[in-house]
Design a protein around this motif. Structure first.
Motif, PDB file in Angstrom:
ATOM      1  N   ALA A 175      -2.934  -2.985   3.794  1.00 26.51           N
ATOM      2  CA  ALA A 175      -2.850  -3.847   4.969  1.00 26.51           C
ATOM      3  C   ALA A 175      -3.104  -5.311   4.606  1.00 26.51           C
ATOM      4  CB  ALA A 175      -3.847  -3.399   6.030  1.00 26.51           C
ATOM      5  N   LEU A 176      -3.854  -5.541   3.543  1.00 25.28           N
ATOM      6  CA  LEU A 176      -4.142  -6.913   3.115  1.00 25.28           C
ATOM      7  C   LEU A 176      -2.996  -7.532   2.326  1.00 25.28           C
ATOM      8  CD1 LEU A 176      -7.850  -6.545   1.974  1.00 25.28           C
ATOM      9  CD2 LEU A 176      -7.005  -7.848   3.916  1.00 25.28           C
ATOM     10  N   LEU A 177      -2.058  -6.727   1.846  1.00 31.00           N
ATOM     11  CA  LEU A 177      -1.004  -7.211   0.956  1.00 31.00           C
ATOM     12  C   LEU A 177       0.311  -7.352   1.699  1.00 31.00           C
ATOM     13  CD1 LEU A 177      -1.783  -4.819  -2.023  1.00 31.00           C
ATOM     14  CD2 LEU A 177      -2.621  -7.138  -1.685  1.00 31.00           C
ATOM     15  N   ASN A 178       1.189  -8.193   1.159  1.00 28.59           N
ATOM     16  CA  ASN A 178       2.532  -8.288   1.722  1.00 28.59           C
ATOM     17  C   ASN A 178       3.433  -7.238   1.060  1.00 28.59           C
ATOM     18  OD1 ASN A 178       3.399  -9.328  -0.760  1.00 28.59           O
ATOM     19  ND2 ASN A 178       3.067 -11.448  -0.103  1.00 28.59           N
ATOM     20  N   ARG A 179       4.675  -7.138   1.513  1.00 31.68           N
ATOM     21  CA  ARG A 179       5.575  -6.073   1.035  1.00 31.68           C
ATOM     22  C   ARG A 179       5.808  -6.146  -0.479  1.00 31.68           C
ATOM     23  NH1 ARG A 179       6.112  -2.191   4.637  1.00 31.68           N
ATOM     24  NH2 ARG A 179       6.828  -2.873   6.656  1.00 31.68           N
ATOM     25  N   ARG A 180       5.968  -7.335  -0.988  1.00 34.05           N
ATOM     26  CA  ARG A 180       6.240  -7.490  -2.420  1.00 34.05           C
ATOM     27  C   ARG A 180       5.046  -7.010  -3.251  1.00 34.05           C
ATOM     28  NH1 ARG A 180       8.067 -13.040  -5.431  1.00 34.05           N
ATOM     29  NH2 ARG A 180       8.575 -12.054  -7.410  1.00 34.05           N
ATOM     30  N   GLN A 181       3.848  -7.359  -2.857  1.00 39.04           N
ATOM     31  CA  GLN A 181       2.660  -6.915  -3.574  1.00 39.04           C
ATOM     32  C   GLN A 181       2.470  -5.405  -3.454  1.00 39.04           C
ATOM     33  OE1 GLN A 181      -0.088  -9.402  -1.480  1.00 39.04           O
ATOM     34  NE2 GLN A 181      -0.084 -11.003  -3.059  1.00 39.04           N
ATOM     35  N   GLN A 182       2.789  -4.847  -2.291  1.00 41.00           N
ATOM     36  CA  GLN A 182       2.684  -3.398  -2.122  1.00 41.00           C
ATOM     37  C   GLN A 182       3.627  -2.662  -3.066  1.00 41.00           C
ATOM     38  OE1 GLN A 182       3.498  -2.689   2.009  1.00 41.00           O
ATOM     39  NE2 GLN A 182       1.517  -3.480   2.691  1.00 41.00           N
ATOM     40  N   ARG A 183       4.857  -3.128  -3.160  1.00 45.67           N
ATOM     41  CA  ARG A 183       5.825  -2.504  -4.068  1.00 45.67           C
ATOM     42  C   ARG A 183       5.384  -2.647  -5.517  1.00 45.67           C
ATOM     43  NH1 ARG A 183      10.779  -4.927  -0.955  1.00 45.67           N
ATOM     44  NH2 ARG A 183      10.913  -3.417   0.732  1.00 45.67           N
ATOM     45  N   ALA A 184       4.840  -3.808  -5.867  1.00 42.98           N
ATOM     46  CA  ALA A 184       4.378  -4.013  -7.240  1.00 42.98           C
ATOM     47  C   ALA A 184       3.257  -3.033  -7.591  1.00 42.98           C
ATOM     48  CB  ALA A 184       3.902  -5.455  -7.431  1.00 42.98           C
ATOM     49  N   ILE A 185       2.378  -2.784  -6.651  1.00 42.94           N
ATOM     50  CA  ILE A 185       1.289  -1.838  -6.901  1.00 42.94           C
ATOM     51  C   ILE A 185       1.826  -0.416  -6.979  1.00 42.94           C
ATOM     52  CG2 ILE A 185      -0.743  -0.783  -5.839  1.00 42.94           C
ATOM     53  CD1 ILE A 185      -1.624  -3.533  -5.011  1.00 42.94           C
ATOM     54  N   LEU A 186       2.723  -0.050  -6.071  1.00 46.59           N
ATOM     55  CA  LEU A 186       3.268   1.312  -6.075  1.00 46.59           C
ATOM     56  C   LEU A 186       4.060   1.614  -7.346  1.00 46.59           C
ATOM     57  CD1 LEU A 186       4.412   1.807  -2.384  1.00 46.59           C
ATOM     58  CD2 LEU A 186       2.558   2.961  -3.570  1.00 46.59           C
ATOM     59  N   VAL A 187       4.687   0.606  -7.933  1.00 49.56           N
ATOM     60  CA  VAL A 187       5.425   0.808  -9.181  1.00 49.56           C
ATOM     61  C   VAL A 187       4.514   0.590 -10.386  1.00 49.56           C
ATOM     62  CG1 VAL A 187       7.299  -0.126 -10.596  1.00 49.56           C
ATOM     63  CG2 VAL A 187       7.639   0.212  -8.161  1.00 49.56           C
ATOM     64  N   GLY A 188       3.618  -0.362 -10.288  1.00 44.17           N
ATOM     65  CA  GLY A 188       2.802  -0.739 -11.435  1.00 44.17           C
ATOM     66  C   GLY A 188       1.724   0.262 -11.806  1.00 44.17           C
ATOM     67  N   ILE A 189       1.053   0.852 -10.817  1.00 46.96           N
ATOM     68  CA  ILE A 189      -0.046   1.770 -11.124  1.00 46.96           C
ATOM     69  C   ILE A 189       0.432   3.002 -11.892  1.00 46.96           C
ATOM     70  CG2 ILE A 189      -1.714   3.346 -10.062  1.00 46.96           C
ATOM     71  CD1 ILE A 189      -2.433   1.135  -8.141  1.00 46.96           C
TER      72      ILE A 189
END
Length: 145
Positions: free
Chosen positions: A56-70
């Motif tokens: 909820a604290l992140l924008n869409r781009r940051q959310q996608r980066a986390i979902l792919v990066g982790i």
């Protein structure tokens, strides 16, 4: 639950095969199974609350980066650990001892102790709830409430 009460010599579930015979009492074993499963479900819910508050604290781009990066970072970490084990930098003994501790290995008793993983799950649940609370406070500050 009803299948467990009929014949307790069979391992009819994953939990029952690992922890189901620890107390040598059918009622205590079933209560332990119910309690451990409840704690596990609460841990999953608390983890979901924590991830929801984080995203909820992140924008869409940051959310996608986390979902792919982790997952990519985890693959790299497991590859490095695998190579370290194969080159004998670290041994399986330490990893094996840690996994046995987390699973509740009692050694000569032959059955795993359900108290140890339950306590570990409770600690993780409390940590998830504390992080979730902290993130929700940050979210209110971000929104200006």
């Amino acid at each position: 639950m009803l299948s467990l009460m009929g014949d307790q010599s069979k391992n009819v579930s994953f939990y029952w095969s690992l922890y189901g015979h620890f107390y040598k009492n059918g009622v205590l074993n079933i209560l332990s199974m119910i309690l451990t499963n409840l704690i596990f479900l609460l841990l999953v819910a608390a983890g979901g609350m924590m991830l929801g508050a984080l995203f909820a604290l992140l924008n869409r781009r940051q959310q996608r980066a986390i979902l792919v990066g982790i997952p990519l970072v985890l693959i790299v970490i497991f590859t490095i650990i695998g190579r370290m084990v194969s080159e004998k930098v670290i041994t399986w003994e330490r990893i094996d001892n840690f996994i046995r501790f987390v699973m509740g290995d009692t050694g000569p008793m032959g059955h795993l102790n359900p108290v140890v993983p339950s306590i570990i799950m409770l600690v993780l649940m409390l940590a998830c709830l504390a992080i979730s609370r902290w993130l929700n406070v940050r979210l209110r500050l971000k929104r200006g409430e």
